[in-house]
Design a protein around this motif. Structure first.
Motif, PDB file in Angstrom:
ATOM      1  N   CYS A  93       7.433  -7.011  -4.830  1.00 29.98           N
ATOM      2  CA  CYS A  93       7.093  -5.564  -5.057  1.00 29.98           C
ATOM      3  C   CYS A  93       7.169  -4.870  -3.495  1.00 29.98           C
ATOM      4  CB  CYS A  93       5.724  -5.438  -5.472  1.00 29.98           C
ATOM      5  SG  CYS A  93       4.408  -6.014  -4.328  1.00 29.98           S
ATOM      6  N   GLY A  94       7.174  -5.729  -2.423  1.00 25.96           N
ATOM      7  CA  GLY A  94       7.202  -4.994  -1.178  1.00 25.96           C
ATOM      8  C   GLY A  94       5.969  -4.332  -0.658  1.00 25.96           C
ATOM      9  N   GLN A  95       4.882  -4.582  -1.612  1.00 27.37           N
ATOM     10  CA  GLN A  95       3.731  -3.862  -1.232  1.00 27.37           C
ATOM     11  C   GLN A  95       2.473  -4.640  -1.307  1.00 27.37           C
ATOM     12  OE1 GLN A  95       3.986  -1.005  -4.215  1.00 27.37           O
ATOM     13  NE2 GLN A  95       5.220   0.594  -3.029  1.00 27.37           N
ATOM     14  N   CYS A  96       2.318  -5.702  -1.876  1.00 25.73           N
ATOM     15  CA  CYS A  96       1.258  -6.644  -1.949  1.00 25.73           C
ATOM     16  C   CYS A  96       0.986  -7.250  -0.711  1.00 25.73           C
ATOM     17  CB  CYS A  96       1.240  -7.456  -3.266  1.00 25.73           C
ATOM     18  SG  CYS A  96       2.493  -8.960  -2.977  1.00 25.73           S
ATOM     19  N   CYS A  99       3.688  -9.833   0.364  1.00 23.63           N
ATOM     20  CA  CYS A  99       4.923  -8.986   0.662  1.00 23.63           C
ATOM     21  C   CYS A  99       4.580  -8.533   2.020  1.00 23.63           C
ATOM     22  CB  CYS A  99       5.230  -8.131  -0.372  1.00 23.63           C
ATOM     23  SG  CYS A  99       6.021  -8.730  -1.828  1.00 23.63           S
ATOM     24  N   CYS A 107       4.759 -13.014  -3.867  1.00 23.49           N
ATOM     25  CA  CYS A 107       4.654 -11.668  -4.272  1.00 23.49           C
ATOM     26  C   CYS A 107       3.805 -11.672  -5.970  1.00 23.49           C
ATOM     27  CB  CYS A 107       5.851 -10.918  -4.523  1.00 23.49           C
ATOM     28  SG  CYS A 107       5.534  -9.433  -5.374  1.00 23.49           S
ATOM     29  N   LEU A 108       2.587 -10.973  -5.682  1.00 19.33           N
ATOM     30  CA  LEU A 108       1.769 -10.854  -6.793  1.00 19.33           C
ATOM     31  C   LEU A 108       2.631 -10.141  -8.139  1.00 19.33           C
ATOM     32  CD1 LEU A 108      -1.717  -9.808  -4.970  1.00 19.33           C
ATOM     33  CD2 LEU A 108      -0.990 -11.986  -6.009  1.00 19.33           C
TER      34      LEU A 108
END
Ligand SMILES: [Zn+2]
Length: 342
Positions: A93-96, A99, A107-108
């Motif tokens: 996702c690049g955001q959790c 990441c 990654c979640l």
């Protein structure tokens, strides 16, 4: 565009070659024309329905994609049509929190290309921009498709999950497999000494050619004793394991004091019996390793471009021969990798 679709689980499962509408890139996405896509044990688990996650059918399998961008969606500046790319198949996702720390393999909201969404056994595949890695000019599409998933899995194991010191002994289980053939070369590149397991003459010859200095046959029950003997009774510092079951149990008997087993799979069995006494007395470690980060993929391709990591390609087949390639992998007649070239 043509795509291989799995329509029913089984061993073998049911496949069809479908004619589907061309893909369209949404915001942050690109459409890649698949030039080559490697076959992995993950694809067999998908085929058999042997994954602990729900799968929607029909599904196009194929995780190990190399190709050329044919369309970019809105908001994409860094890439253009014609660019040669490899795809990090652990879509992240690049955001959790993981990441953000660069641990994309944790990654979640991670998705597997070719499992959670349609993959690369097709003429086109749709992927998020952040999963792209530029393919160096020296690395062919087929080489990338034979290296990027299995090779970067081995890269993650040997450079992120354990620390290899020059002169360490590394035991590579299944030295002629996709992960094993890459792990032998990476361990040698890190100045380790390598022993591999291999179960027939062709596989033994391949493991030796890739840099293993000794090969043992895991069919003989005494193989861990043989590994200990080869290391002057000391045992190995690291075992690269991906088979599970009895082999993992026996691998524990190959470890030196303070040694580590790093495991990324369980193609034979996910259940093992563990005797905790030697584990704590000898301060062993059993370390899990899942997929890769984008950084591992970049390293893998850099090693390949520098000639330090060779792809071992058993066969390259067209889309229509994909089900036969699945059967060959299941029957363990593939030496290195099978690659589908749409
Ligand atoms: Zn994430």
């Amino acid at each position: 565009m043509k795509a291989v679709q799995l329509t029913a689980h089984g061993a073998p499962g049911q496949f069809r070659i479908a004619e589907l509408p061309n893909l369209i890139a949404g915001p942050g996405e690109v459409v890649v024309a698949v030039r080559a896509c490697g076959l992995n044990h993950l694809d067999l688990w998908l085929e058999e329905g042997n994954l602990p996650i729900p799968i929607q059918l029909p599904r196009t399998p194929g995780s190990e994609v190399a190709g050329q961008i044919i369309q970019t969606g809105p908001g994409i500046g860094a890439w253009k049509a014609g660019d040669r790319v490899a795809v990090q198949s652990n879509l992240f996702c690049g955001q959790c929190e993981f990441c953000e720390r660069g641990q994309e393999s944790l990654c979640l909201r991670g998705q597997l290309l070719g499992v959670d969404r349609d993959g690369g056994f097709a003429e086109q595949v749709l992927v998020p921009e952040r999963s792209l890695v530029r393919l160096p000019d020296q690395v062919s599409y087929e080489c990338s498709a034979a290296l990027t998933l299995a090779g970067s899995t081995a890269m993650h194991m040997l450079t992120d999950r354990v620390e290899i010191q020059p002169g360490n002994w590394v035991l590579v289980v299944g030295g002629a497999s996709g992960v094993g053939s890459a792990a032998i070369q990476i361990a040698r590149g890190l100045s380790a000494r390598v022993i591999a397991t291999a179960s027939n003459d062709a596989k033994k010859a391949l493991a030796l050619k890739l840099g293993a200095e000794q090969v043992v046959d895991p069919v003989s029950e005494a193989w861990p004793a043989e590994v200990r003997k080869l290391t002057g009774k000391r045992g190995v510092d690291v075992v690269v394991e991906h088979v599970g079951g009895t082999i993992l149990e026996q691998s524990l008997n190959c470890l030196a004091r303070g040694g580590t087993i790093v495991t990324c799979g369980a193609t034979a069995s996910r259940d093992v019996q563990l005797n905790l006494w030697p584990l704590f007395v000898k301060e062993h470690r059993l370390v899990g390793s899942y997929g890769r980060t984008r950084r591992d993929l970049v390293s893998t391709l850099d090693w390949a471009a520098a000639g330090k990591l060779q792809a071992v390609i058993d066969r390259a087949v067209g889309l229509s021969e994909t089900p036969a390639a699945f059967a060959a992998l299941r029957n363990r007649t593939v030496l290195g990798k099978a690659v589908v070239v749409p």
